[in-house]
Design a protein around this motif. Structure first.
Motif, PDB file in Angstrom:
ATOM      1  N   ALA A 183     -13.895   0.726   3.942  1.00 21.68           N
ATOM      2  CA  ALA A 183     -14.067   1.368   2.380  1.00 21.68           C
ATOM      3  C   ALA A 183     -15.441   2.163   2.765  1.00 21.68           C
ATOM      4  O   ALA A 183     -15.754   3.383   2.322  1.00 21.68           O
ATOM      5  CB  ALA A 183     -14.258   0.488   1.259  1.00 21.68           C
ATOM      6  N   ASN A 240       0.882  -1.232   0.068  1.00 27.88           N
ATOM      7  CA  ASN A 240       0.050  -0.244  -0.039  1.00 27.88           C
ATOM      8  C   ASN A 240       0.907   1.131   0.032  1.00 27.88           C
ATOM      9  O   ASN A 240       2.057   1.491   0.552  1.00 27.88           O
ATOM     10  CB  ASN A 240      -1.038  -0.014   1.094  1.00 27.88           C
ATOM     11  CG  ASN A 240      -0.334   0.263   2.460  1.00 27.88           C
ATOM     12  OD1 ASN A 240       0.058   1.361   2.670  1.00 27.88           O
ATOM     13  ND2 ASN A 240      -0.346  -0.761   3.347  1.00 27.88           N
ATOM     14  N   HIS A 248     -13.085  14.309   0.745  1.00 27.84           N
ATOM     15  CA  HIS A 248     -12.008  13.027   0.912  1.00 27.84           C
ATOM     16  C   HIS A 248     -11.532  12.146  -0.197  1.00 27.84           C
ATOM     17  O   HIS A 248     -12.413  11.625  -0.880  1.00 27.84           O
ATOM     18  CB  HIS A 248     -12.284  11.948   2.063  1.00 27.84           C
ATOM     19  CG  HIS A 248     -11.432  10.987   2.323  1.00 27.84           C
ATOM     20  ND1 HIS A 248     -10.228  11.372   2.763  1.00 27.84           N
ATOM     21  CD2 HIS A 248     -11.494   9.567   2.277  1.00 27.84           C
ATOM     22  CE1 HIS A 248      -9.695  10.393   3.015  1.00 27.84           C
ATOM     23  NE2 HIS A 248     -10.536   9.390   2.805  1.00 27.84           N
ATOM     24  N   GLY A 249     -10.319  12.670  -0.596  1.00 25.28           N
ATOM     25  CA  GLY A 249      -9.685  11.632  -1.589  1.00 25.28           C
ATOM     26  C   GLY A 249     -10.146  11.999  -3.101  1.00 25.28           C
ATOM     27  O   GLY A 249      -9.695  11.474  -4.014  1.00 25.28           O
ATOM     28  N   GLN A 261     -12.468   5.035   3.790  1.00 28.43           N
ATOM     29  CA  GLN A 261     -11.162   4.673   4.096  1.00 28.43           C
ATOM     30  C   GLN A 261     -10.624   4.177   2.520  1.00 28.43           C
ATOM     31  O   GLN A 261     -11.324   3.518   2.060  1.00 28.43           O
ATOM     32  CB  GLN A 261     -10.776   3.674   5.064  1.00 28.43           C
ATOM     33  CG  GLN A 261      -9.310   3.364   5.224  1.00 28.43           C
ATOM     34  CD  GLN A 261      -9.033   2.195   6.153  1.00 28.43           C
ATOM     35  OE1 GLN A 261      -9.834   1.504   6.656  1.00 28.43           O
ATOM     36  NE2 GLN A 261      -7.973   2.011   6.295  1.00 28.43           N
ATOM     37  N   THR A 262      -9.822   4.900   2.024  1.00 25.80           N
ATOM     38  CA  THR A 262      -9.028   4.528   0.766  1.00 25.80           C
ATOM     39  C   THR A 262      -7.568   3.905   1.066  1.00 25.80           C
ATOM     40  O   THR A 262      -7.282   3.457  -0.256  1.00 25.80           O
ATOM     41  CB  THR A 262      -8.900   6.052  -0.151  1.00 25.80           C
ATOM     42  OG1 THR A 262      -8.296   6.814   0.724  1.00 25.80           O
ATOM     43  CG2 THR A 262     -10.564   6.450  -0.130  1.00 25.80           C
TER      44      THR A 262
END
Length: 144
Positions: free
Chosen positions: A97, A11, A122-123, A101-102
């Motif tokens: 997810a 990751n 977010h993201g 959360q990414t």
């Protein structure tokens, strides 16, 4: 990704810890790393991660590693407030997810909030200018 699964040692945060991918560091020691988010929701958005744990979320992290991350998040939040003078600060962490959360390496977001400024998604925002991130990291680091 659900809350269950295996840690992916490839990751992006694991690669940052190993120095395989560059990051704009604010501070680090042998346990934690704080660095600027390259997809910031707000000017000065930074992250804290454990360098020792392979926990994907708060449900998996070892209590001692969680304590280290929490102390570092507080240190980062204080420095962000001192350096950037936001009107508020969000400290948040996502698990799974569906929760947003990414990257599946436990991390804490420290997001300065400015009166009248919209918070980016977010993201989903564009990538920040690296030189601007470096300047912000310097200011935040100087406030430690």
């Amino acid at each position: 990704m659900s809350l269950d699964g295996r840690y992916d040692a490839d990751n992006i945060f694991a690669k940052i810890i190993r120095g395989e991918i560059p990051s704009v560091k604010v501070f680090e020691d042998d346990k934690v790393l704080a660095f600027m988010d390259v997809f910031p929701q707000s000017r000065g958005h930074a992250l804290v991660i454990s360098k020792t744990s392979q926990a994907r979320n708060i449900l998996e992290i070892e209590p001692q590693a969680l304590a280290e991350v929490a102390v570092a998040a507080q240190k980062l939040a204080k420095a962000v407030v001192a350096a950037l003078k936001p009107d508020g600060v969000v400290v948040t962490q996502f698990n799974g997810a569906p929760a947003g959360q990414t990257v599946f390496h436990l991390h804490v977001h420290v997001i300065p909030r400015y009166e009248g400024a919209e918070l980016g998604r977010h993201g989903a925002g564009g990538m920040a200018d690296v030189e601007e991130l470096k300047a912000l990291a310097e200011k935040i680091s100087a406030a430690l």
